[in-house]
Design an enzyme around this catalytic site. Structure first.
Site, short mmCIF file in Angstrom:
data_model
loop_
_atom_site.label_atom_id
_atom_site.label_comp_id
_atom_site.label_asym_id
_atom_site.label_seq_id
_atom_site.Cartn_x
_atom_site.Cartn_y
_atom_site.Cartn_z
N TYR A 12 -8.10 -1.67 0.10
CA TYR A 12 -7.82 -0.52 0.98
C TYR A 12 -7.15 0.63 0.21
CZ TYR A 12 -5.47 1.92 4.90
OH TYR A 12 -5.00 2.85 5.80
N LEU A 60 -7.71 -11.98 -11.77
CA LEU A 60 -6.59 -11.73 -12.68
C LEU A 60 -5.78 -12.99 -12.98
CD1 LEU A 60 -7.19 -8.69 -11.86
CD2 LEU A 60 -4.78 -8.29 -12.27
N LYS A 85 -1.76 -10.10 0.48
CA LYS A 85 -0.75 -9.30 1.19
C LYS A 85 -0.48 -9.72 2.64
CE LYS A 85 -3.93 -5.96 3.10
NZ LYS A 85 -4.18 -4.63 3.56
N SER A 125 6.55 -2.93 -2.14
CA SER A 125 6.53 -2.81 -0.69
C SER A 125 7.93 -2.60 -0.14
CB SER A 125 5.94 -4.11 -0.15
OG SER A 125 6.27 -4.27 1.20
N TYR A 150 5.49 -13.57 0.76
CA TYR A 150 4.80 -12.37 0.26
C TYR A 150 5.83 -11.38 -0.28
CZ TYR A 150 2.97 -7.62 0.51
OH TYR A 150 2.67 -6.31 0.22
N LYS A 154 6.82 -9.97 -4.18
CA LYS A 154 6.94 -8.57 -4.62
C LYS A 154 8.29 -8.36 -5.31
CE LYS A 154 3.10 -6.66 -3.34
NZ LYS A 154 2.12 -6.28 -4.36
N PHE A 178 5.59 2.15 2.39
CA PHE A 178 5.93 1.83 3.77
C PHE A 178 4.62 1.45 4.49
CE2 PHE A 178 10.49 2.03 4.10
CZ PHE A 178 10.77 2.31 2.78
N ASN A 179 4.23 2.02 5.58
CA ASN A 179 3.07 1.47 6.30
C ASN A 179 1.84 2.36 6.16
OD1 ASN A 179 5.50 0.21 7.45
ND2 ASN A 179 4.05 -0.84 8.75
N GLY A 297 10.31 -12.58 12.13
CA GLY A 297 10.50 -11.92 10.83
C GLY A 297 10.40 -10.40 10.89
P1 NAD Z 1 -6.16 -5.13 -0.12
O1 NAD Z 1 -6.15 -6.59 0.18
O2 NAD Z 1 -7.08 -4.26 0.65
O3 NAD Z 1 -6.43 -4.88 -1.68
C1 NAD Z 1 -6.00 -5.79 -2.67
C2 NAD Z 1 -7.17 -6.03 -3.59
O4 NAD Z 1 -6.76 -6.97 -4.62
C3 NAD Z 1 -8.36 -6.67 -2.89
O5 NAD Z 1 -9.52 -5.92 -3.17
C4 NAD Z 1 -8.45 -8.08 -3.47
O6 NAD Z 1 -9.79 -8.54 -3.53
C5 NAD Z 1 -7.83 -7.87 -4.84
N1 NAD Z 1 -7.25 -9.10 -5.42
C6 NAD Z 1 -6.37 -9.95 -4.87
N2 NAD Z 1 -6.09 -10.95 -5.74
C7 NAD Z 1 -6.82 -10.71 -6.86
C8 NAD Z 1 -6.98 -11.39 -8.09
N3 NAD Z 1 -6.35 -12.54 -8.36
N4 NAD Z 1 -7.82 -10.87 -9.03
C9 NAD Z 1 -8.49 -9.71 -8.77
N5 NAD Z 1 -8.38 -9.03 -7.62
C10 NAD Z 1 -7.55 -9.53 -6.67
O7 NAD Z 1 -4.66 -4.63 0.04
P2 NAD Z 1 -4.07 -3.15 0.06
O8 NAD Z 1 -3.56 -2.89 1.42
O9 NAD Z 1 -5.01 -2.21 -0.59
O10 NAD Z 1 -2.80 -3.37 -0.87
C11 NAD Z 1 -2.82 -3.11 -2.25
C12 NAD Z 1 -1.48 -3.52 -2.83
O11 NAD Z 1 -0.44 -2.82 -2.13
C13 NAD Z 1 -1.18 -5.01 -2.68
O12 NAD Z 1 -0.51 -5.45 -3.83
C14 NAD Z 1 -0.25 -5.04 -1.48
O13 NAD Z 1 0.63 -6.14 -1.52
C15 NAD Z 1 0.52 -3.73 -1.63
N6 NAD Z 1 1.06 -3.22 -0.36
C16 NAD Z 1 0.24 -3.06 0.73
C17 NAD Z 1 0.77 -2.60 1.93
C18 NAD Z 1 -0.09 -2.44 3.16
O14 NAD Z 1 0.46 -2.39 4.27
N7 NAD Z 1 -1.41 -2.31 3.04
C19 NAD Z 1 2.13 -2.29 2.02
C20 NAD Z 1 2.93 -2.47 0.90
C21 NAD Z 1 2.38 -2.94 -0.29
N1 UFG Z 2 2.68 -4.81 15.84
C1 UFG Z 2 2.40 -5.06 17.16
N2 UFG Z 2 1.22 -5.66 17.46
C2 UFG Z 2 0.30 -6.02 16.50
C3 UFG Z 2 0.60 -5.74 15.14
C4 UFG Z 2 1.82 -5.15 14.85
O1 UFG Z 2 3.20 -4.75 18.05
O2 UFG Z 2 -0.75 -6.58 16.84
C5 UFG Z 2 3.95 -4.13 15.50
C6 UFG Z 2 4.83 -4.96 14.62
O3 UFG Z 2 5.65 -5.82 15.38
C7 UFG Z 2 5.61 -3.89 13.86
C8 UFG Z 2 4.63 -2.72 13.76
O4 UFG Z 2 3.64 -2.97 14.77
O5 UFG Z 2 6.71 -3.49 14.62
C9 UFG Z 2 3.95 -2.63 12.41
O6 UFG Z 2 3.42 -3.90 12.10
P1 UFG Z 2 2.40 -4.11 10.88
O7 UFG Z 2 2.01 -5.57 10.90
O8 UFG Z 2 1.31 -3.12 10.95
O9 UFG Z 2 3.28 -3.74 9.61
P2 UFG Z 2 4.65 -4.36 9.07
O10 UFG Z 2 5.67 -3.27 9.13
O11 UFG Z 2 4.98 -5.65 9.70
O12 UFG Z 2 4.27 -4.69 7.55
C10 UFG Z 2 3.44 -3.82 6.78
C11 UFG Z 2 2.56 -4.65 5.85
C12 UFG Z 2 3.38 -5.32 4.77
C13 UFG Z 2 4.18 -4.25 4.09
C14 UFG Z 2 5.07 -3.55 5.10
C15 UFG Z 2 5.92 -2.48 4.48
O13 UFG Z 2 1.87 -5.65 6.58
O14 UFG Z 2 2.50 -5.90 3.84
O15 UFG Z 2 4.25 -2.93 6.09
O16 UFG Z 2 5.18 -1.67 3.72
F1 UFG Z 2 4.92 -4.81 3.12
#
Ligand code: NAD
Ligand code: UFG
Length: 343
Positions: A12, A60, A85, A125, A150, A154, A178-179, A297
Site C-alpha cells: 500500500y 527478505l 503489519k 509506526s 507487531y 517495530k 500515524f494512520n 489493545g
Molecule cells: P503492506 O502489507 O501493504 O506492504 C508491505 C509489503 O511488504 C507487502 O507488499 C508485502 O508483500 C511485503 N513483504 C512482507 N514481508 C516480506 C518479505 N519477507 N520479503 C519481501 N516482501 C515482504 O503494508 P503497508 O501498509 O504498505 O505498510 C508498509 C510498512 O509500513 C510496513 O512495514 C508497516 O508495518 C508500516 N506501517 C504501516 C501502517 C499502516 O497503517 N498501513 C502504519 C504504520 C506503519
Molecule cells: N475501528 C473501528 N472499527 C473497525 C476498525 C477500526 O471502530 O472495523 C476503530 C479502531 O477501534 C480505532 C480506529 O478505528 O479506534 C482506527 O483503527 P485502525 O485499525 O484503522 O488503526 P489503528 O490505529 O488501530 O492502527 C493503525 C495500523 C497499525 C499502525 C497504527 C499507527 O493498523 O499498523 O495505525 O500507525 F501501527
C-alpha cells in the site's frame, strides 16, 4: 541517476512512494515477495508513471536471495517497507512476526553493509509509543510500552537500527507513521488488504460497496467528545511525499553516521464517528454501523506532534481527510469494476 531500492514496494504505502520517487526522477527498484500484495500492482504503477519499473521477487528473510539483488544492482539508498503489519495476527502468531520483520531487517542491514549502501529510510509506526497517554506524541517521548508483537517488532527494529547506525557509517531516518488512508487519484493503486480488513477505512469502503454488511464501531465510551476513539489520519500520497523528503535529506547529508526518528501525521485527531460522517459526505452514501465493545489493545487517543517533520524535512501534510475518503472510494469503485470484468 540516483538508484533507490524499495523493499515492500508493491504494498500500500510502498506503491505510492514508488510512483512519487519515479515522478521525481529517481531510478526505483522494487523488491517484494507478494506476501500481502498483488503482482498486478507493478503494471498499475507502470501505467501511472508511463515507463517500466525494475523489480525483484524476493523474500527478505532469505539472506542469499536478498544479497543477489544487491550483487546485481547498484543502490544509493534503501526505503524499507517490507514487513507484516496485522496487529491481530501478530498476537496469534508472534513468531511469524518476529521471524519475518526482524530477519528481513537484519538481512537488509547485512547486505547494505557488505555492498557499502549507507542510507536507509525505515517504516516505523506510532504504535511504538504504546500506552503513552500524553498527546500530541513527540519523538522524544519514551517508546517501547507496546501492546502487541507487531508493535514490539517495530520497537526492536528501531533499537537495532539505532545501534547499527551509531557503530557504523549508516545514516537512518526512521519514519513513525500515524494512520495512512486514501489512494492515488488515478484509482489504480490503493489499499487492498487480503481477507476482511482490520483497518477502519478499507472496512468502510467495503461496507459502502456492499461487500460487507455493517461497520462495527469499537466503543463509544472513551473520554472523547463523541465517545469514539481518536486517530491521526494522513493521506497516503502525503505520507509518500514524506519519504521523498527523507530520501532527499539523506542524500544531502555529509554526516558519516546518524539516526533520526520523525513522526509523519497531520497532527489532527479525528474520531471514528467523525470519519464515518466524512465518508458519508464525500460519497453521498450512508455507512451502516453499530456500536460494539472496545477492541482489545486500542488506545483512546493518538495523534502526532508534527514540528520535527516540518523543521527537519520541510514536510507538512497537504491533503484533507475529505479528499482521502473520496480517493479511497474512487479506488474501491475502480477495483470493483476490474474484479467484475474478470468474472
Ligand atoms: P503492506 O502489507 O501493504 O506492504 C508491505 C509489503 O511488504 C507487502 O507488499 C508485502 O508483500 C511485503 N513483504 C512482507 N514481508 C516480506 C518479505 N519477507 N520479503 C519481501 N516482501 C515482504 O503494508 P503497508 O501498509 O504498505 O505498510 C508498509 C510498512 O509500513 C510496513 O512495514 C508497516 O508495518 C508500516 N506501517 C504501516 C501502517 C499502516 O497503517 N498501513 C502504519 C504504520 C506503519
Ligand atoms: N475501528 C473501528 N472499527 C473497525 C476498525 C477500526 O471502530 O472495523 C476503530 C479502531 O477501534 C480505532 C480506529 O478505528 O479506534 C482506527 O483503527 P485502525 O485499525 O484503522 O488503526 P489503528 O490505529 O488501530 O492502527 C493503525 C495500523 C497499525 C499502525 C497504527 C499507527 O493498523 O499498523 O495505525 O500507525 F501501527
Amino acid at each position: 541517476m540516483v538508484n533507490i531500492l524499495i523493499t515492500g514496494g508493491t504494498g500500500y504505502i510502498g506503491s505510492h512512494t514508488a510512483v512519487l520517487l519515479c515522478e521525481a526522477g529517481y531510478n526505483v527498484h522494487i523488491a517484494d515477495n507478494f506476501a500481502n500484495s498483488d503482482p498486478g500492482v507493478l503494471n498499475r504503477i507502470e501505467q501511472i508513471i508511463g515507463k517500466s519499473i525494475h523489480f525483484s521477487e524476493v523474500d527478505l528473510t532469505s539472506s542469499e536471495d536478498l544479497d543477489l539483488v544487491f550483487k546485481n544492482n547498484t543502490f544509493d539508498a534503501v526505503i524499507h517497507f517490507a514487513g507484516l503489519k496485522s496487529v491481530g495476527e501478530s498476537i496469534k502468531e508472534p513468531l511469524k512476526y518476529y521471524n519475518n520483520n526482524i530477519s528481513s531487517t537484519m538481512n537488509l542491514l547485512n547486505s547494505m553493509h557488505k555492498h557499502n549502501v549507507d542510507k536507509l529510510v525505515f517504516s516505523s509506526s506510532a504504535t511504538v509509543y504504546g500506552e503513552c497517554k500524553i498527546v500530541p506524541l513527540e519523538e522524544t517521548f519514551p517508546i517501547g510500552q507496546t501492546t502487541n508483537p507487531y508493535a514490539t517488532s517495530k520497537f526492536m527494529q528501531e533499537l537495532i537500527l539505532r545501534d547499527v547506525a551509531f557503530a557504523s557509517n549508516l545514516n537512518v531516518v526512521t519514519l513513525r507513521y500515524f494512520n495512512p488512508i486514501g489512494a492515488h487519484t488515478s484509482g489504480l493503486i490503493g489499499e487492498n488488504p487480503k481477507g476482511i480488513p482490520n483497518n477502519l477505512c478499507p472496512y468502510i469502503t467495503q461496507v459502502l460497496s456492499g461487500k460487507l454488511e455493517m461497520l462495527s464501531v469499537f466503543g463509544d465510551d472513551y473520554e472523547t467528545d463523541d465517545g469514539s476513539a481518536i486517530r491521526d489520519y494522513i493521506h497516503v500520497v502525503d505520507l509518500a511525499n514524506g519519504h521523498l523528503k527523507a530520501i532527499e535529506k539523506l542524500l544531502q547529508t555529509n554526516s558519516s553516521t546518524s539516526y533520526n526518528a520523525i513522526n509523519l501525521g497531520r497532527g489532527i485527531g479525528v474520531s471514528v464517528l467523525e470519519m464515518i460522517k466524512t465518508f458519508e459526505n464525500a460519497t453521498g452514501r450512508k455507512v451502516p454501523y453499530r456500536v460494539t465493545s472496545r477492541r482489545q489493545g486500542d488506545l483512546p487517543v493518538s495523534y502526532a506532534a508534527t514540528d520535527k517533520a516540518l523543521n527537519e524535512l520541510d514536510f507538512k501534510a497537504e491533503r484533507s481527510i475529505e479528499q482521502a475518503c473520496r480517493d479511497s472510494w474512487n479506488y474501491q469503485e475502480e477495483f470493483n469494476k476490474t474484479s467484475a470484468s474478470k468474472e
